[in-house]
Design an enzyme around this catalytic site. Structure first.
Site, short mmCIF file in Angstrom:
data_model
loop_
_atom_site.label_atom_id
_atom_site.label_comp_id
_atom_site.label_asym_id
_atom_site.label_seq_id
_atom_site.Cartn_x
_atom_site.Cartn_y
_atom_site.Cartn_z
N ASP A 14 61.76 -13.17 9.41
CA ASP A 14 62.91 -12.76 10.24
C ASP A 14 62.49 -12.55 11.68
OD1 ASP A 14 64.10 -12.73 7.79
OD2 ASP A 14 64.83 -10.67 7.90
N THR A 126 68.00 -2.90 3.15
CA THR A 126 67.98 -3.97 2.16
C THR A 126 68.89 -3.73 0.96
OG1 THR A 126 66.56 -4.92 0.44
CG2 THR A 126 65.86 -2.82 1.31
N GLU A 128 68.01 -4.21 -1.89
CA GLU A 128 67.13 -3.66 -2.94
C GLU A 128 67.44 -2.16 -3.13
OE1 GLU A 128 65.02 -5.46 -4.82
OE2 GLU A 128 63.89 -3.84 -5.75
N TYR A 150 59.33 0.05 -3.32
CA TYR A 150 59.84 -0.58 -2.10
C TYR A 150 61.27 -0.10 -1.83
CZ TYR A 150 61.98 -4.24 0.79
OH TYR A 150 62.67 -4.92 1.77
N LYS A 154 62.71 2.20 1.32
CA LYS A 154 63.73 1.69 2.25
C LYS A 154 64.95 2.62 2.33
CE LYS A 154 62.31 -2.28 4.08
NZ LYS A 154 62.44 -2.68 5.48
P1 NAP Z 1 58.00 -10.73 6.01
O1 NAP Z 1 58.10 -12.19 6.26
O2 NAP Z 1 57.18 -10.25 4.86
O3 NAP Z 1 57.46 -10.04 7.35
C1 NAP Z 1 57.03 -8.70 7.37
C2 NAP Z 1 56.38 -8.42 8.71
O4 NAP Z 1 55.94 -7.05 8.71
C3 NAP Z 1 55.15 -9.27 9.02
O5 NAP Z 1 55.18 -9.62 10.37
C4 NAP Z 1 54.00 -8.32 8.74
O6 NAP Z 1 52.84 -8.60 9.47
C5 NAP Z 1 54.62 -7.01 9.21
N1 NAP Z 1 53.93 -5.82 8.70
C6 NAP Z 1 53.62 -5.51 7.42
N2 NAP Z 1 53.00 -4.32 7.36
C7 NAP Z 1 52.92 -3.85 8.62
C8 NAP Z 1 52.39 -2.67 9.22
N3 NAP Z 1 51.80 -1.73 8.48
N4 NAP Z 1 52.48 -2.52 10.56
C9 NAP Z 1 53.05 -3.49 11.33
N5 NAP Z 1 53.54 -4.64 10.82
C10 NAP Z 1 53.49 -4.81 9.49
O7 NAP Z 1 59.45 -10.09 5.82
P2 NAP Z 1 60.88 -10.66 6.26
O8 NAP Z 1 61.45 -11.43 5.12
O9 NAP Z 1 60.80 -11.25 7.59
O10 NAP Z 1 61.72 -9.31 6.32
C11 NAP Z 1 61.87 -8.58 7.54
C12 NAP Z 1 62.35 -7.18 7.22
O11 NAP Z 1 63.61 -7.22 6.57
C13 NAP Z 1 61.43 -6.38 6.30
O12 NAP Z 1 61.50 -5.04 6.71
C14 NAP Z 1 62.07 -6.53 4.93
O13 NAP Z 1 61.73 -5.43 4.11
C15 NAP Z 1 63.54 -6.55 5.31
N6 NAP Z 1 64.44 -7.30 4.43
C16 NAP Z 1 64.18 -8.60 4.15
C17 NAP Z 1 65.07 -9.31 3.36
C18 NAP Z 1 64.85 -10.76 3.03
O14 NAP Z 1 65.49 -11.25 2.10
N7 NAP Z 1 64.01 -11.47 3.77
C19 NAP Z 1 66.24 -8.68 2.88
C20 NAP Z 1 66.46 -7.36 3.23
C21 NAP Z 1 65.58 -6.68 4.02
P3 NAP Z 1 51.72 -9.66 8.95
O15 NAP Z 1 52.16 -11.00 9.48
O16 NAP Z 1 50.48 -9.15 9.59
O17 NAP Z 1 51.71 -9.59 7.47
O1 G4F Z 2 61.99 -13.39 -4.32
P1 G4F Z 2 61.75 -12.02 -4.82
O2 G4F Z 2 60.35 -11.54 -4.85
O3 G4F Z 2 62.69 -11.08 -3.95
P2 G4F Z 2 63.28 -9.61 -4.17
O4 G4F Z 2 62.48 -8.83 -5.13
O5 G4F Z 2 64.73 -9.75 -4.45
O6 G4F Z 2 63.06 -8.97 -2.72
C1 G4F Z 2 63.43 -9.68 -1.54
O7 G4F Z 2 64.77 -9.39 -1.23
C2 G4F Z 2 65.04 -8.01 -0.92
C3 G4F Z 2 66.53 -7.91 -0.64
O8 G4F Z 2 67.23 -7.68 -1.82
C4 G4F Z 2 64.20 -7.62 0.28
F1 G4F Z 2 64.46 -6.34 0.63
C5 G4F Z 2 62.74 -7.80 -0.02
O9 G4F Z 2 61.97 -7.50 1.14
C6 G4F Z 2 62.49 -9.25 -0.42
O10 G4F Z 2 62.73 -10.06 0.72
O11 G4F Z 2 62.33 -11.87 -6.29
C7 G4F Z 2 63.66 -12.21 -6.60
C8 G4F Z 2 63.88 -12.17 -8.11
C9 G4F Z 2 63.40 -10.88 -8.80
O12 G4F Z 2 64.38 -10.52 -9.71
C10 G4F Z 2 62.14 -11.31 -9.53
O13 G4F Z 2 61.86 -10.56 -10.72
O14 G4F Z 2 63.12 -13.23 -8.70
C11 G4F Z 2 62.51 -12.74 -9.88
N1 G4F Z 2 61.35 -13.58 -10.19
C12 G4F Z 2 61.19 -14.32 -11.31
N2 G4F Z 2 60.01 -14.95 -11.31
C13 G4F Z 2 60.25 -13.74 -9.42
C14 G4F Z 2 59.41 -14.61 -10.13
N3 G4F Z 2 59.93 -13.25 -8.21
C15 G4F Z 2 58.75 -13.62 -7.67
N4 G4F Z 2 58.43 -13.17 -6.44
N5 G4F Z 2 57.87 -14.45 -8.33
C16 G4F Z 2 58.16 -14.98 -9.57
O15 G4F Z 2 57.37 -15.71 -10.15
#
Ligand code: NAP
Ligand code: G4F
Length: 338
Positions: A14, A126, A128, A150, A154
Site C-alpha cells: 500500500d 482492518t 480482521e 494481529y 489493530k
Molecule cells: P505490507 O506490504 O506487509 O507492508 C507493511 C510495511 O510495514 C512494510 O513497509 C514494512 O517494512 C513495514 N513495517 C513492518 N514492521 C515495521 C516496523 N516495526 N517499523 C516500521 N515499519 C515496519 O502491508 P500492506 O498490505 O501494504 O498493508 C499496509 C497496512 O494496511 C498495514 O498496516 C496492514 O496491516 C493494513 N491493512 C492491509 C490490508 C490488505 O489487505 N493489504 C487490509 C487492511 C489493513 P519492510 O519492507 O521493512 O518489511
Molecule cells: O491472504 P491472507 O494471509 O490474508 P488475511 O489473513 O485475510 O489478512 C490480510 O487481510 C487483512 C484484512 O482483512 C489485513 F488486515 C492483513 O494485514 C492481511 O493483509 O489469508 C486469507 C485467507 C485466510 O482465511 C487463510 O486461512 O486465506 C486462508 N489461507 C488458506 N491457505 C491461506 C492459505 N492464507 C495464507 N496466507 N497461506 C495459505 O496457504
C-alpha cells in the site's frame, strides 16, 4: 504551496501505491523504512518512483526515533501504513504485533499531538478486527471480535486513533480496509501465493500449490483503489472512520479457479479438508494440495464489507472485480517468470 506527506510502511504494497498516487497529485513524499541488513525498495522501483521519494529510517517500536522524525519534519498528512501485517505470523510474535501495530500508533499520535497537532493522520485499520463476524455485511458500527493477535493489536490502533480525535480534536481518521491485493502483494498472502505458484505451474513446474483452509471467504479488492480512498479520507473537513470494501465475497477455492482459468487451466477439486486436491482436467497434473501446516489456530471465516458510507461521503467505490484482479495478478506473475 506543495503539500507534504509522510508514509510509514512506504516499502510495502500500500505504501508504494500511495506514494505513487501522492506524487501524481504533486505532493512531496517522505517515507519511513526500517533499518534492516538490506533495503527492500523493490516495489518503489517497480512503480518507477524510488528516485522521487525521500526515505528516512523509521521503526514503529522506537519512540525516540518517531518523536525526532515527527518534530523535525512537519507534514500536512501522515499515513501510518507500517505494521506486522501477516496474520499467520502474529501467533508466533504476538508481543511484537501488539507493540508495533498497537502501541506504534499511539507513539505517532502522541508525537504529532506534541509537535504538530494540525497534521492530518490516517490509520490503517482492518476488516480482521471483525473476526468472528457479528453482522453481515460488516460496516463501521459492527462490533469487533478479533480472532488473531494481529486483529487484537489493530483494534487498539483503531480505538486510540478515535480517542485522539475525540480527546484532542486531531484530524485523525481510520480506514477499516477489507483485503486488497495487487501484483505487488507479498508472496506470503494467499492470493499472491496462489498466482505465483500457478504461474510457475503454467510455465512447466511440477510442484503443486499447497494451501490451508480453502473454505474461508474474503472481500478482495485492488490495492490501487484503496489508497485513493485513504487520500480522500484526509481531504474531508472532519476526520472519521470508513469501511473500504467491494461488497463481494469469494471463497479461497474460487480465487484459485479464477487464477488458473486465466492461465489456461481448468481445475477439478475433489476430496475434503486436508485430503482435498485439485487436478488440471486436461493434463491430470495435481495442481493443489491441502496441508494442516497452513491452517490457523483461529480462523476468520467470512468477510464482506459495506462501503456505503465511503461511497456517500468520499465518493469512493471499488473499480476492480475479483476475476479481473485474479487475472491481473496471475498474468503479472506469468510475465515476470519469462
Ligand atoms: P505490507 O506490504 O506487509 O507492508 C507493511 C510495511 O510495514 C512494510 O513497509 C514494512 O517494512 C513495514 N513495517 C513492518 N514492521 C515495521 C516496523 N516495526 N517499523 C516500521 N515499519 C515496519 O502491508 P500492506 O498490505 O501494504 O498493508 C499496509 C497496512 O494496511 C498495514 O498496516 C496492514 O496491516 C493494513 N491493512 C492491509 C490490508 C490488505 O489487505 N493489504 C487490509 C487492511 C489493513 P519492510 O519492507 O521493512 O518489511
Ligand atoms: O491472504 P491472507 O494471509 O490474508 P488475511 O489473513 O485475510 O489478512 C490480510 O487481510 C487483512 C484484512 O482483512 C489485513 F488486515 C492483513 O494485514 C492481511 O493483509 O489469508 C486469507 C485467507 C485466510 O482465511 C487463510 O486461512 O486465506 C486462508 N489461507 C488458506 N491457505 C491461506 C492459505 N492464507 C495464507 N496466507 N497461506 C495459505 O496457504
Amino acid at each position: 504551496m506543495t503539500s507534504k506527506a509522510f508514509i510509514t510502511g512506504i516499502t510495502g504494497q500500500d505504501g508504494a501505491y500511495l506514494a505513487k498516487l501522492l506524487l501524481e497529485k504533486g505532493y512531496h513524499v517522505h517515507g519511513g523504512v526500517r533499518r534492516i541488513s538490506h533495503q527492500e525498495t523493490l516495489r518503489l522501483e517497480k512503480l518507477g518512483i524510488l528516485q522521487d521519494v525521500r526515505l528516512s529510517e523509521f521503526d514503529l517500536s522506537e519512540m525516540n526515533n518517531i518523536t525526532r522524525l515527527i518534530r523535525d519534519n512537519p507534514v500536512d498528512e501522515f499515513y501510518n501504513l507500517a505494521a506486522q501485517s501477516f496474520v499467520g505470523s502474529s501467533w508466533d510474535q504476538p508481543i511484537y504485533a501488539g507493540d508495533v501495530n498497537g502501541l506504534g500508533v499511539v507513539r505517532i499520535l502522541d508525537s504529532l499531538r506534541t509537535y504538530h497537532p494540525e497534521t492530518r493522520f490516517y490509520q490503517a485499520s482492518t476488516s480482521e478486527m471483525f473476526g468472528l463476524v457479528q453482522e453481515v455485511p460488516q460496516r463501521e458500527t459492527t462490533r469487533f471480535y478479533p480472532r488473531s493477535p494481529y486483529g487484537v493489536s489493530k483494534v487498539y490502533g483503531h480505538y486510540i486513533t478515535t480517542n485522539y480525535r475525540e480527546s484532542f480534536g486531531m484530524h485523525a481518521s481510520s480506514g477499516i480496509l477489507f483485503n486488497h491485493e495487487s501484483p505487488l502483494r507479498g508472496q506470503e498472502f494467499v492470493t499472491r501465493k496462489i498466482t505465483m505458484a500457478l504461474a510457475k505451474i503454467a510455465r512447466g513446474s511440477a510442484q503443486p500449490l499447497i494451501l490451508g483452509n480453502l473454505e474461508a471467504q474474503r472481500d478482495w479488492g485492488f490495492a490501487g483503489d484503496y489508497v485513493e480512498g485513504m487520500w480522500r479520507m484526509l481531504q474531508q473537513e472532519e476526520a472519521n472512520n470508513y469501511v473500504l470494501a467491494t461488497g463481494v465475497t469469494t471463497p479461497i477455492r474460487d480465487f484459485v479457479r479464477f487464477a488458473a482459468e486465466c492461465l489456461g487451466m481448468e481445475l477439478e477439486f475433489d476430496g475434503e479438508g486436508v485430503n482435498e486436491i485439485a487436478i488440471n482436467k486436461k493434463t491430470g497434473q495435481k495442481v493443489v494440495e491441502v496441508s494442516e501446516q497452513f491452517f490457523r489456530p483461529a480462523e476468520v471465516d467470512l468477510l464482506i464489507g459495506d462501503a456505503s458510507k465511503a461511497q456517500a461521503e468520499l465518493g469512493w467505490k471499488a473499480t476492480v472485480e475479483i476475476r479481473e484482479l485474479a487475472e491481473m495478478m496471475a498474468k503479472s506473475d506469468y510475465d515476470d517468470l519469462r
